[in-house]
Design a protein around this motif. Structure first.
Motif, PDB file in Angstrom:
ATOM      1  N   VAL A   1       0.846  -1.196   0.000  1.00  0.00           N
ATOM      2  CA  VAL A   1       0.000   0.000   0.000  1.00  0.00           C
ATOM      3  C   VAL A   1       0.884   1.250   0.000  1.00  0.00           C
ATOM      4  O   VAL A   1       0.789   2.131   0.849  1.00  0.00           O
ATOM      5  CB  VAL A   1      -0.965   0.015   1.203  1.00  0.00           C
ATOM      6  CG1 VAL A   1      -2.057   1.062   0.986  1.00  0.00           C
ATOM      7  CG2 VAL A   1      -1.589  -1.349   1.440  1.00  0.00           C
ATOM      8  N   GLN A   2       1.753   1.329  -0.975  1.00  0.00           N
ATOM      9  CA  GLN A   2       2.677   2.458  -1.086  1.00  0.00           C
ATOM     10  C   GLN A   2       2.303   3.288  -2.306  1.00  0.00           C
ATOM     11  O   GLN A   2       2.111   2.753  -3.410  1.00  0.00           O
ATOM     12  CB  GLN A   2       4.124   1.961  -1.217  1.00  0.00           C
ATOM     13  CG  GLN A   2       5.140   3.086  -1.175  1.00  0.00           C
ATOM     14  CD  GLN A   2       6.556   2.558  -1.007  1.00  0.00           C
ATOM     15  OE1 GLN A   2       6.823   1.386  -1.261  1.00  0.00           O
ATOM     16  NE2 GLN A   2       7.461   3.412  -0.561  1.00  0.00           N
ATOM     17  N   LEU A   3       2.168   4.590  -2.107  1.00  0.00           N
ATOM     18  CA  LEU A   3       1.830   5.507  -3.181  1.00  0.00           C
ATOM     19  C   LEU A   3       3.107   5.994  -3.854  1.00  0.00           C
ATOM     20  O   LEU A   3       4.031   6.469  -3.198  1.00  0.00           O
ATOM     21  CB  LEU A   3       1.042   6.702  -2.638  1.00  0.00           C
ATOM     22  CG  LEU A   3       0.709   7.811  -3.661  1.00  0.00           C
ATOM     23  CD1 LEU A   3      -0.196   7.279  -4.769  1.00  0.00           C
ATOM     24  CD2 LEU A   3       0.061   9.005  -2.952  1.00  0.00           C
ATOM     25  N   VAL A   4       3.138   5.867  -5.170  1.00  0.00           N
ATOM     26  CA  VAL A   4       4.304   6.277  -5.958  1.00  0.00           C
ATOM     27  C   VAL A   4       3.855   7.302  -6.989  1.00  0.00           C
ATOM     28  O   VAL A   4       2.815   7.141  -7.637  1.00  0.00           O
ATOM     29  CB  VAL A   4       4.950   5.069  -6.665  1.00  0.00           C
ATOM     30  CG1 VAL A   4       6.116   5.519  -7.536  1.00  0.00           C
ATOM     31  CG2 VAL A   4       5.408   4.034  -5.646  1.00  0.00           C
ATOM     32  N   SER A   5       4.632   8.366  -7.151  1.00  0.00           N
ATOM     33  CA  SER A   5       4.419   9.361  -8.200  1.00  0.00           C
ATOM     34  C   SER A   5       5.577   9.270  -9.195  1.00  0.00           C
ATOM     35  O   SER A   5       6.728   9.053  -8.803  1.00  0.00           O
ATOM     36  CB  SER A   5       4.351  10.773  -7.606  1.00  0.00           C
ATOM     37  OG  SER A   5       3.268  10.881  -6.691  1.00  0.00           O
ATOM     38  N   TRP A   6       5.275   9.449 -10.461  1.00  0.00           N
ATOM     39  CA  TRP A   6       6.324   9.335 -11.475  1.00  0.00           C
ATOM     40  C   TRP A   6       6.115  10.366 -12.579  1.00  0.00           C
ATOM     41  O   TRP A   6       5.002  10.836 -12.816  1.00  0.00           O
ATOM     42  CB  TRP A   6       6.363   7.931 -12.079  1.00  0.00           C
ATOM     43  CG  TRP A   6       5.048   7.467 -12.675  1.00  0.00           C
ATOM     44  CD1 TRP A   6       4.048   6.773 -12.055  1.00  0.00           C
ATOM     45  CD2 TRP A   6       4.600   7.709 -14.015  1.00  0.00           C
ATOM     46  NE1 TRP A   6       3.009   6.559 -12.916  1.00  0.00           N
ATOM     47  CE2 TRP A   6       3.309   7.108 -14.126  1.00  0.00           C
ATOM     48  CE3 TRP A   6       5.128   8.346 -15.124  1.00  0.00           C
ATOM     49  CZ2 TRP A   6       2.578   7.150 -15.315  1.00  0.00           C
ATOM     50  CZ3 TRP A   6       4.399   8.398 -16.310  1.00  0.00           C
ATOM     51  CH2 TRP A   6       3.135   7.783 -16.388  1.00  0.00           C
ATOM     52  N   THR A   7       7.202  10.722 -13.236  1.00  0.00           N
ATOM     53  CA  THR A   7       7.186  11.634 -14.375  1.00  0.00           C
ATOM     54  C   THR A   7       8.135  11.096 -15.441  1.00  0.00           C
ATOM     55  O   THR A   7       9.095  10.378 -15.138  1.00  0.00           O
ATOM     56  CB  THR A   7       7.626  13.057 -13.985  1.00  0.00           C
ATOM     57  OG1 THR A   7       8.957  13.009 -13.455  1.00  0.00           O
ATOM     58  CG2 THR A   7       6.687  13.650 -12.938  1.00  0.00           C
ATOM     59  N   ILE A   8       7.858  11.440 -16.684  1.00  0.00           N
ATOM     60  CA  ILE A   8       8.739  11.116 -17.804  1.00  0.00           C
ATOM     61  C   ILE A   8       9.018  12.407 -18.550  1.00  0.00           C
ATOM     62  O   ILE A   8       8.087  13.131 -18.937  1.00  0.00           O
ATOM     63  CB  ILE A   8       8.105  10.076 -18.745  1.00  0.00           C
ATOM     64  CG1 ILE A   8       7.951   8.734 -18.017  1.00  0.00           C
ATOM     65  CG2 ILE A   8       8.941   9.896 -20.007  1.00  0.00           C
ATOM     66  CD1 ILE A   8       7.299   7.638 -18.869  1.00  0.00           C
ATOM     67  N   SER A   9      10.304  12.698 -18.753  1.00  0.00           N
ATOM     68  CA  SER A   9      10.733  13.923 -19.427  1.00  0.00           C
ATOM     69  C   SER A   9      11.643  13.573 -20.591  1.00  0.00           C
ATOM     70  O   SER A   9      12.278  12.513 -20.619  1.00  0.00           O
ATOM     71  CB  SER A   9      11.478  14.853 -18.446  1.00  0.00           C
ATOM     72  OG  SER A   9      10.664  15.170 -17.334  1.00  0.00           O
TER      73      SER A   9
ATOM     74  N   GLY B   1      15.068  16.743 -26.234  1.00  0.00           N
ATOM     75  CA  GLY B   1      14.572  17.958 -25.595  1.00  0.00           C
ATOM     76  C   GLY B   1      14.675  17.834 -24.086  1.00  0.00           C
ATOM     77  O   GLY B   1      15.396  16.969 -23.553  1.00  0.00           O
ATOM     78  N   THR B   2      13.930  18.670 -23.355  1.00  0.00           N
ATOM     79  CA  THR B   2      13.955  18.657 -21.891  1.00  0.00           C
ATOM     80  C   THR B   2      12.558  18.744 -21.281  1.00  0.00           C
ATOM     81  O   THR B   2      12.423  18.780 -20.059  1.00  0.00           O
ATOM     82  CB  THR B   2      14.797  19.838 -21.362  1.00  0.00           C
ATOM     83  OG1 THR B   2      14.251  21.064 -21.861  1.00  0.00           O
ATOM     84  CG2 THR B   2      16.252  19.717 -21.810  1.00  0.00           C
ATOM     85  N   ALA B   3      11.525  18.775 -22.069  1.00  0.00           N
ATOM     86  CA  ALA B   3      10.170  18.990 -21.551  1.00  0.00           C
ATOM     87  C   ALA B   3       9.625  17.720 -20.913  1.00  0.00           C
ATOM     88  O   ALA B   3       9.959  16.595 -21.319  1.00  0.00           O
ATOM     89  CB  ALA B   3       9.244  19.441 -22.670  1.00  0.00           C
ATOM     90  N   GLN B   4       8.769  17.902 -19.887  1.00  0.00           N
ATOM     91  CA  GLN B   4       8.047  16.776 -19.292  1.00  0.00           C
ATOM     92  C   GLN B   4       6.883  16.406 -20.203  1.00  0.00           C
ATOM     93  O   GLN B   4       6.120  17.261 -20.631  1.00  0.00           O
ATOM     94  CB  GLN B   4       7.548  17.154 -17.897  1.00  0.00           C
ATOM     95  CG  GLN B   4       6.753  16.046 -17.217  1.00  0.00           C
ATOM     96  CD  GLN B   4       6.295  16.428 -15.831  1.00  0.00           C
ATOM     97  OE1 GLN B   4       7.092  16.840 -14.979  1.00  0.00           O
ATOM     98  NE2 GLN B   4       4.993  16.332 -15.587  1.00  0.00           N
ATOM     99  N   VAL B   5       6.738  15.118 -20.481  1.00  0.00           N
ATOM    100  CA  VAL B   5       5.727  14.684 -21.444  1.00  0.00           C
ATOM    101  C   VAL B   5       4.677  13.762 -20.828  1.00  0.00           C
ATOM    102  O   VAL B   5       3.575  13.641 -21.373  1.00  0.00           O
ATOM    103  CB  VAL B   5       6.401  13.975 -22.638  1.00  0.00           C
ATOM    104  CG1 VAL B   5       7.215  14.968 -23.452  1.00  0.00           C
ATOM    105  CG2 VAL B   5       7.282  12.826 -22.174  1.00  0.00           C
ATOM    106  N   LEU B   6       4.970  13.101 -19.714  1.00  0.00           N
ATOM    107  CA  LEU B   6       4.008  12.221 -19.060  1.00  0.00           C
ATOM    108  C   LEU B   6       4.181  12.320 -17.548  1.00  0.00           C
ATOM    109  O   LEU B   6       5.279  12.613 -17.046  1.00  0.00           O
ATOM    110  CB  LEU B   6       4.211  10.762 -19.487  1.00  0.00           C
ATOM    111  CG  LEU B   6       3.636  10.318 -20.852  1.00  0.00           C
ATOM    112  CD1 LEU B   6       3.985   8.852 -21.106  1.00  0.00           C
ATOM    113  CD2 LEU B   6       2.138  10.518 -20.912  1.00  0.00           C
ATOM    114  N   ALA B   7       3.084  12.053 -16.801  1.00  0.00           N
ATOM    115  CA  ALA B   7       3.135  12.029 -15.343  1.00  0.00           C
ATOM    116  C   ALA B   7       1.973  11.199 -14.844  1.00  0.00           C
ATOM    117  O   ALA B   7       0.932  11.090 -15.507  1.00  0.00           O
ATOM    118  CB  ALA B   7       3.083  13.446 -14.756  1.00  0.00           C
ATOM    119  N   GLY B   8       2.139  10.594 -13.664  1.00  0.00           N
ATOM    120  CA  GLY B   8       1.073   9.790 -13.098  1.00  0.00           C
ATOM    121  C   GLY B   8       1.432   9.293 -11.711  1.00  0.00           C
ATOM    122  O   GLY B   8       2.471   9.662 -11.144  1.00  0.00           O
ATOM    123  N   SER B   9       0.575   8.458 -11.156  1.00  0.00           N
ATOM    124  CA  SER B   9       0.804   7.868  -9.836  1.00  0.00           C
ATOM    125  C   SER B   9       0.205   6.469  -9.817  1.00  0.00           C
ATOM    126  O   SER B   9      -0.676   6.145 -10.624  1.00  0.00           O
ATOM    127  CB  SER B   9       0.191   8.733  -8.730  1.00  0.00           C
ATOM    128  OG  SER B   9      -1.209   8.837  -8.914  1.00  0.00           O
TER     129      SER B   9
END
Length: 229
Positions: A74-82, A88-96
Motif C-alpha cells: 500500500v505504497q503511493l508512488v508518483s512518477w514523471t517522464i521527461s 529535448g527537456t520537456a516533461q511529457v508524461l506524469a502519473g501515480s
C-alpha cells in the motif's frame, strides 16, 4: 547515618544512564529502519510485449509500461517522464500508482521517437528519486519500403471492335456517311440499279433469237418466188 536517597543514588544514576543510551540508540536507528524497506523496491521500463515478471530493463521500446516490484505494501508512488537531449527537456508524461502488494504496473503508453528519462518518487525514500533512461524507437519495427522499378512500356492500343451487321457503317473516305438505302440488283430485292436483271437479259436474248429465225426464213422464201415469176 546515610539517608535512603543518598544510598540509592548510584543505582538510580546507572538506570538513568542505561535508559538514555537505549533511547539514543532507538532514535538513531529508527529512521533508517523505516526508510530501508521502501528503498528495496525497483521499477523497470518494459516493452509492451515483455512479461511483467521480467526483471530486465528494455532500454529501447515502441509502446511501453512501467513495472514495479519489491516495494512496501500500500505504497503511493508518483512518477514523471521527461525528454532527454538531443530530443529535448520537456516533461511529457506524469502519473501515480498505489502498490497494494508492493508490486504493480501502469497502463501502456506511447511517445514520439526520442530519448526519455523516468523519475520515480515515493514517501520514505532515501536520496534522490529512482531514475531510468530509455529510448522510444517505433521506426525500427516498420518494414523498409521496396523501391518500385521503372514503369513498364504500354503496348499498342487495342483495335476497336468491328461494327456488327446490324450496327452503323463507317464513313466514306470523303467524310460523308454512305447512303443507308438498300444495294444490289432489282432481282435480289435490293432495289438498286447497279446492273440489268437476269430475267431481262434472258428475255432480250429470246427476242433476238426469234428475230434472227424470222429473217432466215424470209431469205429462204425469196428465191422460190423469183423463179415462179
Amino acid at each position: 547515618m546515610r539517608t535512603p536517597f543518598l544510598a540509592s543514588s548510584p543505582a538510580r544514576r546507572r538506570a538513568v544512564t542505561a535508559a538514555a543510551a537505549g533511547l539514543a540508540l532507538a532514535l538513531a536507528t529508527g529512521p533508517v529502519a523505516s526508510a530501508a524497506p521502501g528503498d528495496n523496491g525497483d521499477v523497470k521500463v518494459h516493452d509492451s510485449t515483455t512479461a511483467s515478471t521480467s526483471r530486465n530493463d528494455d532500454p529501447k521500446a515502441c509502446t511501453f509500461y512501467l513495472d514495479a516490484f519489491a516495494f512496501d505494501t500500500v505504497q503511493l508512488v508518483s512518477w514523471t517522464i521527461s525528454q532527454q537531449p538531443p530530443t529535448g527537456t520537456a516533461q511529457v508524461l506524469a502519473g501515480s500508482i498505489v502498490l497494494t502488494t508492493g508490486a504493480g504496473a501502469t497502463p501502456t503508453y506511447t511517445l514520439p521517437d526520442g530519448h526519455y528519462k523516468l523519475a520515480w518518487t515515493f514517501v520514505g525514500e532515501s536520496g534522490e528519486a529512482k531514475q531510468k533512461t530509455f529510448q522510444v524507437d517505433c521506426a525500427a519495427g516498420k518494414p523498409t519500403p521496396t523501391p518500385s522499378g521503372p514503369p513498364k512500356p504500354s503496348g499498342p492500343p487495342a483495335p476497336s471492335p468491328s461494327p456488327s451487321s446490324g450496327g452503323s457503317t463507317a464513313a466514306a473516305p470523303g467524310g460523308s456517311a454512305p447512303s443507308a438505302g438498300p444495294h444490289g440488283g432489282v432481282g435480289t430485292g435490293g432495289g438498286g440499279t447497279s446492273g440489268p436483271d437476269t430475267g431481262e437479259v434472258l428475255g432480250g436474248v429470246g427476242l433476238l433469237a426469234g428475230a434472227v429465225a424470222l429473217g432466215v426464213r424470209a431469205l429462204r422464201r425469196r428465191p422460190g418466188r423469183s423463179a415462179a415469176s
